[in-house]
Design a protein around this motif. Sequence first.
Motif, mmCIF file in Angstrom:
data_model
loop_
_atom_site.group_PDB
_atom_site.id
_atom_site.type_symbol
_atom_site.label_atom_id
_atom_site.label_comp_id
_atom_site.label_asym_id
_atom_site.label_seq_id
_atom_site.Cartn_x
_atom_site.Cartn_y
_atom_site.Cartn_z
ATOM 1 N N GLY A 63 8.589 -4.206 -3.903
ATOM 2 C CA GLY A 63 8.000 -4.077 -5.222
ATOM 3 C C GLY A 63 6.618 -3.454 -5.167
ATOM 4 O O GLY A 63 5.864 -3.656 -4.218
ATOM 5 N N ALA A 64 6.253 -2.688 -6.221
ATOM 6 C CA ALA A 64 4.931 -2.072 -6.358
ATOM 7 C C ALA A 64 4.788 -1.604 -7.813
ATOM 8 O O ALA A 64 5.782 -1.484 -8.527
ATOM 9 N N PRO A 65 3.584 -1.329 -8.322
ATOM 10 C CA PRO A 65 2.273 -1.430 -7.670
ATOM 11 C C PRO A 65 1.523 -2.713 -8.030
ATOM 12 O O PRO A 65 0.484 -2.991 -7.464
ATOM 13 N N GLY A 66 2.069 -3.502 -8.988
ATOM 14 C CA GLY A 66 1.420 -4.743 -9.398
ATOM 15 C C GLY A 66 2.282 -5.436 -10.423
ATOM 16 O O GLY A 66 2.863 -4.789 -11.314
ATOM 17 N N THR A 67 2.342 -6.760 -10.333
ATOM 18 C CA THR A 67 3.304 -7.509 -11.137
ATOM 19 C C THR A 67 2.982 -7.553 -12.618
ATOM 20 O O THR A 67 3.825 -7.922 -13.425
ATOM 21 N N GLU A 68 1.769 -7.152 -13.007
ATOM 22 C CA GLU A 68 1.379 -7.233 -14.415
ATOM 23 C C GLU A 68 1.647 -5.961 -15.204
ATOM 24 O O GLU A 68 1.346 -5.899 -16.398
ATOM 25 N N LEU A 120 2.666 1.463 1.453
ATOM 26 C CA LEU A 120 2.653 2.337 0.280
ATOM 27 C C LEU A 120 2.011 3.680 0.629
ATOM 28 O O LEU A 120 1.122 3.757 1.484
ATOM 29 N N HIS A 121 2.465 4.713 -0.057
ATOM 30 C CA HIS A 121 1.879 6.052 0.075
ATOM 31 C C HIS A 121 1.676 6.593 -1.338
ATOM 32 O O HIS A 121 2.335 7.542 -1.765
ATOM 33 N N ASP A 122 0.751 5.960 -2.047
ATOM 34 C CA ASP A 122 0.561 6.305 -3.454
ATOM 35 C C ASP A 122 -0.055 7.686 -3.641
ATOM 36 O O ASP A 122 -0.034 8.230 -4.748
ATOM 37 N N TYR A 143 -0.479 2.583 -16.300
ATOM 38 C CA TYR A 143 -0.071 3.984 -16.423
ATOM 39 C C TYR A 143 -0.280 4.732 -15.104
ATOM 40 O O TYR A 143 -0.480 5.933 -15.087
ATOM 41 N N ASN A 144 -0.249 3.990 -14.000
ATOM 42 C CA ASN A 144 -0.400 4.575 -12.665
ATOM 43 C C ASN A 144 -1.667 5.424 -12.562
ATOM 44 O O ASN A 144 -1.674 6.493 -11.955
ATOM 45 N N ASP A 145 -2.765 4.911 -13.151
ATOM 46 C CA ASP A 145 -4.005 5.669 -13.152
ATOM 47 C C ASP A 145 -4.869 5.413 -11.929
ATOM 48 O O ASP A 145 -5.790 6.162 -11.646
ATOM 49 N N ASN A 146 -4.608 4.302 -11.210
ATOM 50 C CA ASN A 146 -5.208 4.060 -9.894
ATOM 51 C C ASN A 146 -6.735 4.123 -9.915
ATOM 52 O O ASN A 146 -7.353 4.730 -9.037
ATOM 53 N N ILE A 147 -7.361 3.486 -10.880
ATOM 54 C CA ILE A 147 -8.815 3.567 -10.972
ATOM 55 C C ILE A 147 -9.505 2.227 -10.713
ATOM 56 O O ILE A 147 -10.729 2.158 -10.713
ATOM 57 N N PHE A 148 -8.734 1.177 -10.475
ATOM 58 C CA PHE A 148 -9.345 -0.148 -10.372
ATOM 59 C C PHE A 148 -9.192 -0.752 -8.983
ATOM 60 O O PHE A 148 -10.165 -1.127 -8.345
ATOM 61 N N LEU A 149 -7.963 -0.855 -8.501
ATOM 62 C CA LEU A 149 -7.679 -1.436 -7.200
ATOM 63 C C LEU A 149 -6.653 -0.587 -6.467
ATOM 64 O O LEU A 149 -5.942 0.210 -7.072
ATOM 65 N N LYS A 150 -6.583 -0.785 -5.162
ATOM 66 C CA LYS A 150 -5.466 -0.226 -4.424
ATOM 67 C C LYS A 150 -4.193 -0.936 -4.866
ATOM 68 O O LYS A 150 -4.208 -2.112 -5.195
ATOM 69 N N GLY A 182 5.653 -10.005 3.305
ATOM 70 C CA GLY A 182 4.346 -9.423 3.083
ATOM 71 C C GLY A 182 4.029 -9.280 1.607
ATOM 72 O O GLY A 182 4.919 -9.083 0.779
ATOM 73 N N SER A 183 2.744 -9.380 1.277
ATOM 74 C CA SER A 183 2.269 -9.203 -0.094
ATOM 75 C C SER A 183 0.789 -8.891 -0.025
ATOM 76 O O SER A 183 -0.021 -9.774 0.235
ATOM 77 N N SER A 184 0.428 -7.622 -0.252
ATOM 78 C CA SER A 184 -0.963 -7.233 -0.043
ATOM 79 C C SER A 184 -1.214 -5.848 -0.611
ATOM 80 O O SER A 184 -0.287 -5.045 -0.756
ATOM 81 N N ASN A 185 -2.488 -5.547 -0.899
ATOM 82 C CA ASN A 185 -2.865 -4.170 -1.191
ATOM 83 C C ASN A 185 -3.654 -3.579 -0.023
ATOM 84 O O ASN A 185 -4.302 -2.548 -0.155
ATOM 85 N N THR A 186 -3.564 -4.249 1.125
ATOM 86 C CA THR A 186 -4.209 -3.778 2.357
ATOM 87 C C THR A 186 -3.217 -3.666 3.508
ATOM 88 O O THR A 186 -3.184 -2.661 4.219
#
Length: 582
Positions: free
Chosen positions: A233-238, A193-195, A206-213, A164-168
């Motif tokens: 892995g989480a929350p994003g590869t970049e 995920l349970h962010d 910075y784990n600010d969570n303002i753009f995407l899930k 699996g690989s998704s933000n949904t």
Amino acid sequence: MKKFFFSFICCILWANGSLAQSKTYCNPINLDYGFTPIPNFSEAGRHRATADPLIVNFKGKYFLFSTNQWGYWWSDDLSKWNFVSRKFLLPHNKVYDELCAPAAWVMGDTLYVIGSTHTKEFAIWKSTNPTVDDWKIAVPAFEGAAWDPAFLYDDDKRLYLYYGSSNTYPLYGWEINPKTLQPIGERKELVRLHDDQHGWERFGDYNDNIFLKPFIEGAWVDKHNGKYYFQYGAPGTEFNGYADGVYVSDKPLGPFTYQKHNPFCYKPGGFIRGAGHGGSFKDNFENWWHITTGVVTVKNNFERRLVLFPTGFDKEGIMYSNTTFGDYPHTLPNGKANHLKSRFTGWMLLNYNKPVQVSSSLSGFAANYAVDEDIKTYWSATSANKGEWIQSDLGAISTVNAIQINYADQDVDSMFLGKFTNIYHQYRLWHSLDGKKWQILVDKSQNRTDVPHDYIELPKPVETRFIKLENIHMATGKFAISGLRVFGKGKGNAPKSVKGFIVLRQEDDKRNAWLKWYPESGAQGYHIHFGIAPDKLYSSIMVYGKNEHYLKAMDKSTTYYFSIEPFNENGVGQRTDVMKVE
């Protein structure tokens, strides 16, 4: 007589190699990384890239697979890696991604491999002799159609797929028939995920969570002492905070319980940052390791490298990775080890932000970017000509044990899409006590291999002050360096213990805290250690040139314990007393 007997025994052990110096390595791993094969991923410049690694120990050799390398590597010792050219896509597989986020597993005397796909037309390949390109199709079309797949062949000879690989969507598990290599029954939803509870799972650098899930990806499962450790892995590869977490179960398809210590592999600071979407494995001495993804993300979000960390399970079964000084030289295995104890050599970085001289500088790529401990910045000469050079002043005569040369990709020829096996670097390293009279230190003017992150452990330490890197030949692009890193020991004192260390945890959102301390005179930087118990400070954050840090990676319901230590070119200062933070 006792002294003579002790010396005699030591001589015997030394002769047998038991006390001989272990080989060392330094992250990022020095591999002949290929270039991204995807044209629209390199519009800002052609560049090397790979990620999503795994290492399989097969017949006592280590086989390393990762994204889009048009082949794979193998090694006898985790030090010298041998590349095997191989494309696993068939003519009807009309995609760019050659073995993207691959899976590899062992059943009996056979190694199996498949890449990620959303279609049901990818073949599973098999080999009993993978040190050469000797592969056969095991299944012409795998009906599992999994992205970021991973397989576990259990002790009872049952086979499982995780993917699996998704933000949904969540990560899934599926039993696979080990004879037909096709799915059995229905897949199961395993982990989401349970962010809202786990700070480190929030999207953003910075784990600010303002753009995407946030994204969940990179499933991997290991079995240890009868328990199944589901890694992801989480929350994003970049992102610098890209990390690997773990759930635990008594059964291969769950239900899984979130481990209290999470993420288990975390490296948001230092020269190469990030530690997400990886895989764990045991070496030939039964020591655990974790191979995972470090981020560069300058020319594209998917510009990445590979990093390796000592890993293990404590006596309570808590899985951890030791990332302290994780991009400084570490020893490789030469026997059974306790990875709760650091494999760090103690060789410090001698030239952080020290004076630099260069032969030329391309506008915008200043010389000191080569010594600022940030892989995202780099110095570039104006050409790739023989004779371009960069010189680093250590500030004082020091003991030099090792040097790492990290090349950057500047003005790479547009033809460089994919893997090239005929390119190479050539250089000379010089050293000097006074910056006037020079002696050769390392001569690779005849080298014919591609070494984008070359790491040289000197046969014996050298007392010197100046290090000069002279270009002879570039693999491609201009002579550009993201890190000329000199390791050893200075002659001065390590910094004293930090004073005034406080952790201010946010009352209405306990995922967040502000850490602050008094700057310690002579410190290059600091290591913040934290964890779920005073004796389980398994996470660490490396901070350079600051006396504060905003930490947004905590779990809401967990009590944490903190300590901090300073370091410089002379050594590591004493840790502060452990502080409880509720």
